[in-house]
Design a protein around this motif. Structure first.
Motif, PDB file in Angstrom:
ATOM      1  N   GLY A 130      -7.794   4.438 -37.953  1.00 30.21           N
ATOM      2  CA  GLY A 130      -9.169   4.135 -38.321  1.00 30.21           C
ATOM      3  C   GLY A 130      -9.680   2.807 -37.800  1.00 30.21           C
ATOM      4  N   LEU A 131      -8.865   1.745 -37.900  1.00 31.15           N
ATOM      5  CA  LEU A 131      -9.305   0.431 -37.432  1.00 31.15           C
ATOM      6  C   LEU A 131      -9.617   0.456 -35.938  1.00 31.15           C
ATOM      7  CD1 LEU A 131      -6.718  -1.806 -39.327  1.00 31.15           C
ATOM      8  CD2 LEU A 131      -9.175  -1.681 -39.777  1.00 31.15           C
ATOM      9  N   HIS A 132      -8.738   1.090 -35.171  1.00 28.28           N
ATOM     10  CA  HIS A 132      -8.909   1.159 -33.731  1.00 28.28           C
ATOM     11  C   HIS A 132     -10.139   1.989 -33.365  1.00 28.28           C
ATOM     12  CE1 HIS A 132      -4.726   0.468 -34.734  1.00 28.28           C
ATOM     13  NE2 HIS A 132      -4.492  -0.034 -33.539  1.00 28.28           N
ATOM     14  N   MET A 133     -10.313   3.121 -34.067  1.00 28.29           N
ATOM     15  CA  MET A 133     -11.441   3.990 -33.764  1.00 28.29           C
ATOM     16  C   MET A 133     -12.763   3.356 -34.174  1.00 28.29           C
ATOM     17  SD  MET A 133     -10.149   6.520 -32.183  1.00 28.29           S
ATOM     18  CE  MET A 133     -11.308   7.876 -32.191  1.00 28.29           C
ATOM     19  N   ALA A 134     -12.751   2.569 -35.249  1.00 30.75           N
ATOM     20  CA  ALA A 134     -13.972   1.869 -35.647  1.00 30.75           C
ATOM     21  C   ALA A 134     -14.380   0.867 -34.569  1.00 30.75           C
ATOM     22  CB  ALA A 134     -13.752   1.153 -36.981  1.00 30.75           C
ATOM     23  N   MET A 135     -13.397   0.132 -34.024  1.00 36.19           N
ATOM     24  CA  MET A 135     -13.702  -0.811 -32.943  1.00 36.19           C
ATOM     25  C   MET A 135     -14.189  -0.077 -31.701  1.00 36.19           C
ATOM     26  SD  MET A 135     -14.008  -3.750 -31.635  1.00 36.19           S
ATOM     27  CE  MET A 135     -13.436  -4.711 -33.050  1.00 36.19           C
ATOM     28  N   MET A 136     -13.543   1.053 -31.373  1.00 39.10           N
ATOM     29  CA  MET A 136     -13.961   1.837 -30.217  1.00 39.10           C
ATOM     30  C   MET A 136     -15.392   2.355 -30.397  1.00 39.10           C
ATOM     31  SD  MET A 136     -13.506   3.165 -27.290  1.00 39.10           S
ATOM     32  CE  MET A 136     -11.778   2.850 -26.944  1.00 39.10           C
ATOM     33  N   THR A 137     -15.709   2.829 -31.602  1.00 41.22           N
ATOM     34  CA  THR A 137     -17.062   3.315 -31.878  1.00 41.22           C
ATOM     35  C   THR A 137     -18.091   2.202 -31.697  1.00 41.22           C
ATOM     36  OG1 THR A 137     -16.177   4.895 -33.480  1.00 41.22           O
ATOM     37  CG2 THR A 137     -18.533   4.442 -33.586  1.00 41.22           C
ATOM     38  N   ALA A 138     -17.781   1.020 -32.228  1.00 44.73           N
ATOM     39  CA  ALA A 138     -18.703  -0.118 -32.103  1.00 44.73           C
ATOM     40  C   ALA A 138     -18.913  -0.498 -30.638  1.00 44.73           C
ATOM     41  CB  ALA A 138     -18.157  -1.307 -32.886  1.00 44.73           C
ATOM     42  N   MET A 139     -17.826  -0.473 -29.855  1.00 42.97           N
ATOM     43  CA  MET A 139     -17.938  -0.827 -28.438  1.00 42.97           C
ATOM     44  C   MET A 139     -18.770   0.199 -27.678  1.00 42.97           C
ATOM     45  SD  MET A 139     -14.024  -2.092 -27.699  1.00 42.97           S
ATOM     46  CE  MET A 139     -14.319  -2.303 -25.933  1.00 42.97           C
ATOM     47  N   ILE A 140     -18.566   1.479 -27.972  1.00 44.47           N
ATOM     48  CA  ILE A 140     -19.312   2.540 -27.289  1.00 44.47           C
ATOM     49  C   ILE A 140     -20.808   2.415 -27.582  1.00 44.47           C
ATOM     50  CG2 ILE A 140     -19.735   5.028 -27.225  1.00 44.47           C
ATOM     51  CD1 ILE A 140     -16.713   5.417 -27.679  1.00 44.47           C
ATOM     52  N   ILE A 141     -21.141   2.264 -28.864  1.00 46.19           N
ATOM     53  CA  ILE A 141     -22.550   2.178 -29.250  1.00 46.19           C
ATOM     54  C   ILE A 141     -23.187   0.921 -28.651  1.00 46.19           C
ATOM     55  CG2 ILE A 141     -24.107   1.855 -31.212  1.00 46.19           C
ATOM     56  CD1 ILE A 141     -22.329   3.714 -32.815  1.00 46.19           C
ATOM     57  N   PHE A 142     -22.436  -0.189 -28.609  1.00 53.91           N
ATOM     58  CA  PHE A 142     -22.947  -1.433 -28.021  1.00 53.91           C
ATOM     59  C   PHE A 142     -23.304  -1.225 -26.547  1.00 53.91           C
ATOM     60  CE2 PHE A 142     -22.059  -5.396 -25.668  1.00 53.91           C
ATOM     61  CZ  PHE A 142     -23.026  -6.210 -26.228  1.00 53.91           C
ATOM     62  N   VAL A 143     -22.401  -0.573 -25.795  1.00 49.97           N
ATOM     63  CA  VAL A 143     -22.652  -0.331 -24.369  1.00 49.97           C
ATOM     64  C   VAL A 143     -23.838   0.611 -24.183  1.00 49.97           C
ATOM     65  CG1 VAL A 143     -21.702   0.677 -22.261  1.00 49.97           C
ATOM     66  CG2 VAL A 143     -20.280  -0.806 -23.685  1.00 49.97           C
ATOM     67  N   LEU A 144     -23.914   1.660 -25.003  1.00 43.54           N
ATOM     68  CA  LEU A 144     -25.007   2.628 -24.881  1.00 43.54           C
ATOM     69  C   LEU A 144     -26.353   1.988 -25.216  1.00 43.54           C
ATOM     70  CD1 LEU A 144     -23.319   5.823 -26.401  1.00 43.54           C
ATOM     71  CD2 LEU A 144     -23.714   5.290 -23.985  1.00 43.54           C
ATOM     72  N   LYS A 145     -26.335   1.030 -26.139  1.00 47.55           N
ATOM     73  CA  LYS A 145     -27.574   0.299 -26.444  1.00 47.55           C
ATOM     74  C   LYS A 145     -28.000  -0.566 -25.261  1.00 47.55           C
ATOM     75  CE  LYS A 145     -27.435  -0.007 -31.503  1.00 47.55           C
ATOM     76  NZ  LYS A 145     -27.305  -0.932 -32.671  1.00 47.55           N
ATOM     77  N   LEU A 146     -27.015  -1.173 -24.609  1.00 42.53           N
ATOM     78  CA  LEU A 146     -27.323  -2.035 -23.467  1.00 42.53           C
ATOM     79  C   LEU A 146     -28.018  -1.266 -22.346  1.00 42.53           C
ATOM     80  CD1 LEU A 146     -24.202  -4.382 -23.073  1.00 42.53           C
ATOM     81  CD2 LEU A 146     -26.469  -4.971 -23.947  1.00 42.53           C
ATOM     82  N   ILE A 147     -27.597  -0.013 -22.145  1.00 39.57           N
ATOM     83  CA  ILE A 147     -28.202   0.784 -21.069  1.00 39.57           C
ATOM     84  C   ILE A 147     -29.377   1.618 -21.579  1.00 39.57           C
ATOM     85  CG2 ILE A 147     -26.090   0.837 -19.699  1.00 39.57           C
ATOM     86  CD1 ILE A 147     -25.465   3.559 -20.732  1.00 39.57           C
ATOM     87  N   ARG A 148     -29.812   1.289 -22.802  1.00 38.59           N
ATOM     88  CA  ARG A 148     -31.039   1.848 -23.389  1.00 38.59           C
ATOM     89  C   ARG A 148     -31.012   3.372 -23.536  1.00 38.59           C
ATOM     90  NH1 ARG A 148     -34.695  -2.093 -23.910  1.00 38.59           N
ATOM     91  NH2 ARG A 148     -34.475  -3.988 -22.628  1.00 38.59           N
ATOM     92  N   ILE A 149     -29.903   3.885 -23.987  1.00 35.35           N
ATOM     93  CA  ILE A 149     -29.828   5.300 -24.355  1.00 35.35           C
ATOM     94  C   ILE A 149     -30.520   5.475 -25.708  1.00 35.35           C
ATOM     95  CG2 ILE A 149     -28.259   7.204 -24.928  1.00 35.35           C
ATOM     96  CD1 ILE A 149     -28.171   6.518 -22.024  1.00 35.35           C
ATOM     97  N   PRO A 150     -31.375   6.480 -25.882  1.00 37.15           N
ATOM     98  CA  PRO A 150     -32.012   6.700 -27.191  1.00 37.15           C
ATOM     99  C   PRO A 150     -30.977   6.871 -28.298  1.00 37.15           C
ATOM    100  CG  PRO A 150     -33.027   8.062 -25.506  1.00 37.15           C
ATOM    101  CD  PRO A 150     -31.827   7.442 -24.869  1.00 37.15           C
TER     102      PRO A 150
END
Length: 348
Positions: A130-150
């Protein structure tokens, strides 16, 4: 939460009881399948809940007689490339441990490091969960926000990438459980539904047991679900009892204490040991793990295509990783922090 309808909890109970009883009773697969079929017919003519639960019970008893599916490792070559990237920029002991933490390859963890984290009750950091997947989820969403995905696209792509990461790391029980729970939460945002943590946890367990009923007897399955289940059930009560602490500290202590309560009975049963020091060690080591996971994942990727950046990331990762290990070693030396209660003849 009182009065919340949790059908997955009852279905999981029925399935688990079926697996347990089917494991010990001398009836064949065909016997249980015939009863399940009869219950389906009864349900068609008499649509009530009891044929459903009895049918799930019999399905569990049947599944335990089915051969285990082969391990899912279709991304083996990708994982090996990322592993080689870690070994190129880190020392062998560091790379072996980081391969476990970010890629799920636990075959080359140094014995000394494995012992340190086992004695401090923080061995879970060496298993992707869970800890690892939570960090992975946060990183994915952060990158997707940077490239302006809805935002809906962020959640949908996150689910796809999380399962891709789960398969890349070997799809072990803890990582599958974490990926399923994270996906259920993200899907609830996507479809604007409210989620119930306990029901979501039971749904994840149902899916894993339907994939392989033998997981019910697997130590990692029991420890993983016991820890998260205890957090879901006990967190609120423990946090209220710690009202005198600052909010961030009471939250951290509540998670650590609930998880420790959940896993300790299984730790005693399987290994004959308990780790009281885990209550304190997790408060210090887990925050270091977050940074370690983030740096390790980016390093493994950068090593494939951006060597200069990889050297910088390795320089940042080394002190954080070694501080985490040294901290674990210090906690492992605390008197009575690790107690061996009785010898066991096996280790699951």
């Amino acid at each position: 939460m009182n009065g919340t309808h949790r059908p997955c909890c009852w279905l999981l109970l029925a399935l688990s009881l079926g697996i347990l009883i089917g494991h010990f009773l001398p009836f064949s697969l065909m016997f249980w399948l015939c009863i399940s079929s009869a219950l389906i017919i009864i349900f068609l003519f008499y649509p009530r809940l009891w044929p459903v639960y009895l049918g799930i019970f019999c399905l569990g008893a049947a599944l335990i007689h089915v051969a285990h599916p082969p391990a899912m490792d279709i991304f083996h070559n990708w994982r090996q490339s990322l592993k080689q990237s870690l070994y190129q920029y880190l020392d062998p002991d560091e790379a072996g441990t980081m391969s476990a933490i970010v890629l799920g390859d636990r075959g080359e963890i140094p014995k000394e490091i494995r012992t340190i984290f086992r004695r401090t009750g923080t061995g879970h950091i060496l298993v992707i969960a869970g800890l690892h997947m939570a960090m992975m989820t946060a990183m994915i969403i952060f990158v997707l926000k940077l490239i302006r995905i809805p935002r809906p696209g962020q959640w949908l792509l996150s689910i796809v990438l999380l399962f891709g990461y789960a398969i890349l790391t070997g799809a072990s029980v803890p990582v599958t459980r974490a990926a399923l729970m994270a996906s259920i939460l993200l899907a609830s945002y996507l479809f604007e539904y409210e989620t119930d943590a306990l029901n979501s946890l039971c749904l994840a367990a149902l899916i894993i047991l339907l994939m392989d009923a033998g997981n019910l007897f697997d130590t990692s399955f029991q420890l993983s679900f016991a820890a998260v289940g205890a957090i879901v059930l006990l967190y609120t009560y423990i946090e209220k009892a710690l009202w005198f602490l600052p909010g961030w500290l009471s939250s951290a202590v509540s998670v650590s204490t609930a998880a420790w309560i959940g896993i300790t009975p299984f730790q005693i049963w399987h290994f004959g040991t308990m780790s009281p020091i885990a209550l304190l060690a997790n408060l210090i080591i887990v925050p270091m793990l977050d940074l370690t996971v983030a740096l390790g994942i980016v390093l493994a990727l950068a090593g494939l295509c951006l060597p200069p950046l990889a050297w910088v990331l390795a320089g940042c990762l080394k002190p954080v990783f070694n501080l985490m290990v040294v901290t674990g070693f210090w906690f492992s030396q605390v008197p009575f922090g690790y107690i061996s209660l009785f010898p066991v003849s096996y280790h699951s």
